[in-house]
Scaffold this active site. Sequence first.
Site, PDB file in Angstrom:
ATOM      1  N   THR A 116     -20.307 -10.432 -16.712  1.00 32.85           N
ATOM      2  CA  THR A 116     -21.520 -11.069 -16.200  1.00 32.85           C
ATOM      3  C   THR A 116     -22.632 -10.021 -16.222  1.00 32.85           C
ATOM      4  O   THR A 116     -22.693  -9.143 -15.352  1.00 32.85           O
ATOM      5  CB  THR A 116     -21.294 -11.571 -14.751  1.00 32.85           C
ATOM      6  OG1 THR A 116     -20.060 -12.293 -14.722  1.00 32.85           O
ATOM      7  CG2 THR A 116     -22.431 -12.455 -14.290  1.00 32.85           C
ATOM      8  N   PHE A 117     -23.478 -10.103 -17.241  1.00 35.06           N
ATOM      9  CA  PHE A 117     -24.456  -9.038 -17.482  1.00 35.06           C
ATOM     10  C   PHE A 117     -25.359  -8.785 -16.269  1.00 35.06           C
ATOM     11  O   PHE A 117     -25.660  -7.634 -15.930  1.00 35.06           O
ATOM     12  CB  PHE A 117     -25.309  -9.390 -18.702  1.00 35.06           C
ATOM     13  CG  PHE A 117     -26.447  -8.435 -18.914  1.00 35.06           C
ATOM     14  CD1 PHE A 117     -26.204  -7.127 -19.308  1.00 35.06           C
ATOM     15  CD2 PHE A 117     -27.762  -8.830 -18.697  1.00 35.06           C
ATOM     16  CE1 PHE A 117     -27.253  -6.227 -19.481  1.00 35.06           C
ATOM     17  CE2 PHE A 117     -28.810  -7.941 -18.868  1.00 35.06           C
ATOM     18  CZ  PHE A 117     -28.550  -6.637 -19.259  1.00 35.06           C
ATOM     19  N   LYS A 123     -13.570  -3.251   3.002  1.00 34.84           N
ATOM     20  CA  LYS A 123     -14.391  -2.041   2.891  1.00 34.84           C
ATOM     21  C   LYS A 123     -15.834  -2.257   3.354  1.00 34.84           C
ATOM     22  O   LYS A 123     -16.472  -1.323   3.836  1.00 34.84           O
ATOM     23  CB  LYS A 123     -14.359  -1.509   1.453  1.00 34.84           C
ATOM     24  CG  LYS A 123     -12.997  -0.956   1.054  1.00 34.84           C
ATOM     25  CD  LYS A 123     -13.017  -0.320  -0.319  1.00 34.84           C
ATOM     26  CE  LYS A 123     -11.629   0.164  -0.698  1.00 34.84           C
ATOM     27  NZ  LYS A 123     -11.628   0.918  -1.968  1.00 34.84           N
ATOM     28  N   ASN A 139     -14.029   3.558   2.797  1.00 34.27           N
ATOM     29  CA  ASN A 139     -12.557   3.507   2.701  1.00 34.27           C
ATOM     30  C   ASN A 139     -11.894   4.433   3.705  1.00 34.27           C
ATOM     31  O   ASN A 139     -10.663   4.480   3.779  1.00 34.27           O
ATOM     32  CB  ASN A 139     -12.081   3.837   1.281  1.00 34.27           C
ATOM     33  CG  ASN A 139     -12.122   5.319   0.989  1.00 34.27           C
ATOM     34  OD1 ASN A 139     -12.900   6.057   1.592  1.00 34.27           O
ATOM     35  ND2 ASN A 139     -11.290   5.765   0.076  1.00 34.27           N
ATOM     36  N   LYS A 142     -24.896  -8.769 -13.202  1.00 36.23           N
ATOM     37  CA  LYS A 142     -24.340  -7.885 -12.168  1.00 36.23           C
ATOM     38  C   LYS A 142     -24.444  -6.417 -12.600  1.00 36.23           C
ATOM     39  O   LYS A 142     -24.697  -5.532 -11.786  1.00 36.23           O
ATOM     40  CB  LYS A 142     -22.879  -8.258 -11.875  1.00 36.23           C
ATOM     41  CG  LYS A 142     -22.790  -9.432 -10.892  1.00 36.23           C
ATOM     42  CD  LYS A 142     -21.414 -10.046 -10.814  1.00 36.23           C
ATOM     43  CE  LYS A 142     -20.393  -9.200 -10.111  1.00 36.23           C
ATOM     44  NZ  LYS A 142     -19.078  -9.896 -10.044  1.00 36.23           N
ATOM     45  N   TYR A 152      -3.804   1.027 -11.623  1.00 35.81           N
ATOM     46  CA  TYR A 152      -2.636   1.775 -12.072  1.00 35.81           C
ATOM     47  C   TYR A 152      -1.409   0.872 -12.075  1.00 35.81           C
ATOM     48  O   TYR A 152      -1.381  -0.194 -11.465  1.00 35.81           O
ATOM     49  CB  TYR A 152      -2.405   3.021 -11.202  1.00 35.81           C
ATOM     50  CG  TYR A 152      -2.055   2.722  -9.768  1.00 35.81           C
ATOM     51  CD1 TYR A 152      -3.052   2.577  -8.815  1.00 35.81           C
ATOM     52  CD2 TYR A 152      -0.728   2.580  -9.375  1.00 35.81           C
ATOM     53  CE1 TYR A 152      -2.733   2.304  -7.496  1.00 35.81           C
ATOM     54  CE2 TYR A 152      -0.404   2.309  -8.062  1.00 35.81           C
ATOM     55  CZ  TYR A 152      -1.412   2.165  -7.124  1.00 35.81           C
ATOM     56  OH  TYR A 152      -1.088   1.883  -5.828  1.00 35.81           O
ATOM     57  N   SER A 183       0.835  -1.205   0.000  1.00 37.22           N
ATOM     58  CA  SER A 183       0.000   0.000   0.000  1.00 37.22           C
ATOM     59  C   SER A 183       0.871   1.256   0.000  1.00 37.22           C
ATOM     60  O   SER A 183       1.847   1.363   0.745  1.00 37.22           O
ATOM     61  CB  SER A 183      -0.894   0.023   1.241  1.00 37.22           C
ATOM     62  OG  SER A 183      -1.519   1.291   1.340  1.00 37.22           O
ATOM     63  N   GLY A 201      -5.162   4.873 -13.071  1.00 40.50           N
ATOM     64  CA  GLY A 201      -5.844   5.374 -11.882  1.00 40.50           C
ATOM     65  C   GLY A 201      -4.959   5.897 -10.771  1.00 40.50           C
ATOM     66  O   GLY A 201      -5.408   6.005  -9.628  1.00 40.50           O
ATOM     67  N   GLY A 213     -18.421  -4.501 -10.197  1.00 37.95           N
ATOM     68  CA  GLY A 213     -18.079  -4.891  -8.831  1.00 37.95           C
ATOM     69  C   GLY A 213     -18.174  -3.691  -7.894  1.00 37.95           C
ATOM     70  O   GLY A 213     -18.801  -2.670  -8.214  1.00 37.95           O
TER      71      GLY A 213
HETATM   72  P1  ATR Z   1     -15.715  -7.109  -6.468  1.00 37.82           P
HETATM   73  O1  ATR Z   1     -15.318  -5.669  -6.545  1.00 37.82           O
HETATM   74  O2  ATR Z   1     -17.203  -7.262  -6.380  1.00 37.82           O
HETATM   75  O3  ATR Z   1     -14.922  -7.892  -5.478  1.00 37.82           O
HETATM   76  P2  ATR Z   1     -14.109  -8.376  -8.551  1.00 37.82           P
HETATM   77  O4  ATR Z   1     -14.222  -9.842  -8.445  1.00 37.82           O
HETATM   78  O5  ATR Z   1     -12.856  -7.704  -8.104  1.00 37.82           O
HETATM   79  O6  ATR Z   1     -15.403  -7.704  -7.899  1.00 37.82           O
HETATM   80  O7  ATR Z   1     -14.367  -7.997 -10.067  1.00 37.82           O
HETATM   81  C1  ATR Z   1     -14.512  -6.667 -10.435  1.00 37.82           C
HETATM   82  C2  ATR Z   1     -15.076  -6.595 -11.824  1.00 37.82           C
HETATM   83  O8  ATR Z   1     -14.045  -6.924 -12.752  1.00 37.82           O
HETATM   84  C3  ATR Z   1     -16.231  -7.531 -12.121  1.00 37.82           C
HETATM   85  O9  ATR Z   1     -17.177  -6.792 -12.833  1.00 37.82           O
HETATM   86  C4  ATR Z   1     -15.612  -8.619 -12.983  1.00 37.82           C
HETATM   87  O10 ATR Z   1     -16.496  -9.206 -13.919  1.00 37.82           O
HETATM   88  P3  ATR Z   1     -17.490 -10.398 -13.490  1.00 37.82           P
HETATM   89  O11 ATR Z   1     -18.591  -9.757 -12.725  1.00 37.82           O
HETATM   90  O12 ATR Z   1     -17.943 -10.986 -14.772  1.00 37.82           O
HETATM   91  O13 ATR Z   1     -16.661 -11.356 -12.672  1.00 37.82           O
HETATM   92  C5  ATR Z   1     -14.582  -7.817 -13.724  1.00 37.82           C
HETATM   93  N1  ATR Z   1     -13.462  -8.591 -14.297  1.00 37.82           N
HETATM   94  C6  ATR Z   1     -12.430  -9.157 -13.636  1.00 37.82           C
HETATM   95  N2  ATR Z   1     -11.560  -9.718 -14.502  1.00 37.82           N
HETATM   96  C7  ATR Z   1     -12.066  -9.511 -15.742  1.00 37.82           C
HETATM   97  C8  ATR Z   1     -11.630  -9.839 -17.060  1.00 37.82           C
HETATM   98  N3  ATR Z   1     -10.497 -10.528 -17.283  1.00 37.82           N
HETATM   99  N4  ATR Z   1     -12.407  -9.463 -18.096  1.00 37.82           N
HETATM  100  C9  ATR Z   1     -13.543  -8.778 -17.900  1.00 37.82           C
HETATM  101  N5  ATR Z   1     -14.010  -8.426 -16.678  1.00 37.82           N
HETATM  102  C10 ATR Z   1     -13.281  -8.788 -15.613  1.00 37.82           C
END
Ligand code: ATR
Length: 268
Positions: A153-154, A66, A87, A156, A214, A15, A237, A129
């Site tokens: 994943t639509f 978080k 956060n 979501k 980033y 961090s 970012g 997410g």
């Molecule tokens: P959270 O913030 O809920 O913990 P995460 O598992 O870190 O979520 O994933 C964040 C986002 O990145 C999700 O929308 C994930 O898509 P899915 O909902 O289909 O899992 C997306 N994501 C992660 N890797 C990806 C990749 N290689 N291609 C496209 N989307 C991706």
Amino acid sequence: MTDKYLVFGNPIAHSMSPDLHTFFADSTNQDLVYDRELVEDGCFNLQADRFFDNGGRGCNITVPCKLDAYNYADTLSEYAKAAGAVNTLKKMEDGTIYGDNTDGRGLVYDLKRLGCVLKGAKVLIIGAGGATQGILKPILEEEPESITIANRTFEKAQKLSLLYKDRVDACALADLEAKYDVIINATSASLKDELPGVSDEVLKAASFAYDLMYRKEGQTVFTKKALDLGVAKAHDGFGMLIGQAILSFELWRGVKPSFEDVIRKFRS
Ligand code: ATR
């Protein structure tokens, strides 16, 4: 006595928050120390209690705590409520713990700094997410023409869009049209050096691309791709990281460090 702050998370060794906040404290003459603490599985409440009982004044919270911090806070800002995540925690005068979320406002601050005009823009956010939920309210406050969420994943994306029924819509990645001005990658794909699955046509129609992730070198696979396709501006970012940190510091200390000084020091 020197005021104590820290960042909680797991992993936490990498961090940058301690470096950033120590720099802020030095540059604004604030007497404080800022540390980092690894949170063991299921131990957030215990560790946060211990911190605040031992004179802790405030802390940052990163992945995966978080939501724990959201539940821990006695009161929440509107941004924390909208994000469903916290956060930043602050111990108030009356001993209660206030929870805020500065991530989305940090992003908007950076976007404006970089010359991105959100007002009237068609904004596409990829990913559905926690990161996406955290930025929706602050972006909506800038009055874009529209916000669309697209996700691998639509379902979501659809679920998140329903939080702002008439103001945010959802689309499957494969159904996106090439019509967005600003494209924000809020997936975690760049961490694995993967692209998030948006077609070149959609990406190259944008004038501004931004990745919440980033990289030390300043570009992610996504921003590199956007630039290669001719998108005029593409940024990672890092500025959002600084923006959210500055807003946390301001909440705790009532003074605002200079963004440009920080970015110059840490990006060089
Ligand atoms: P959270 O913030 O809920 O913990 P995460 O598992 O870190 O979520 O994933 C964040 C986002 O990145 C999700 O929308 C994930 O898509 P899915 O909902 O289909 O899992 C997306 N994501 C992660 N890797 C990806 C990749 N290689 N291609 C496209 N989307 C991706």
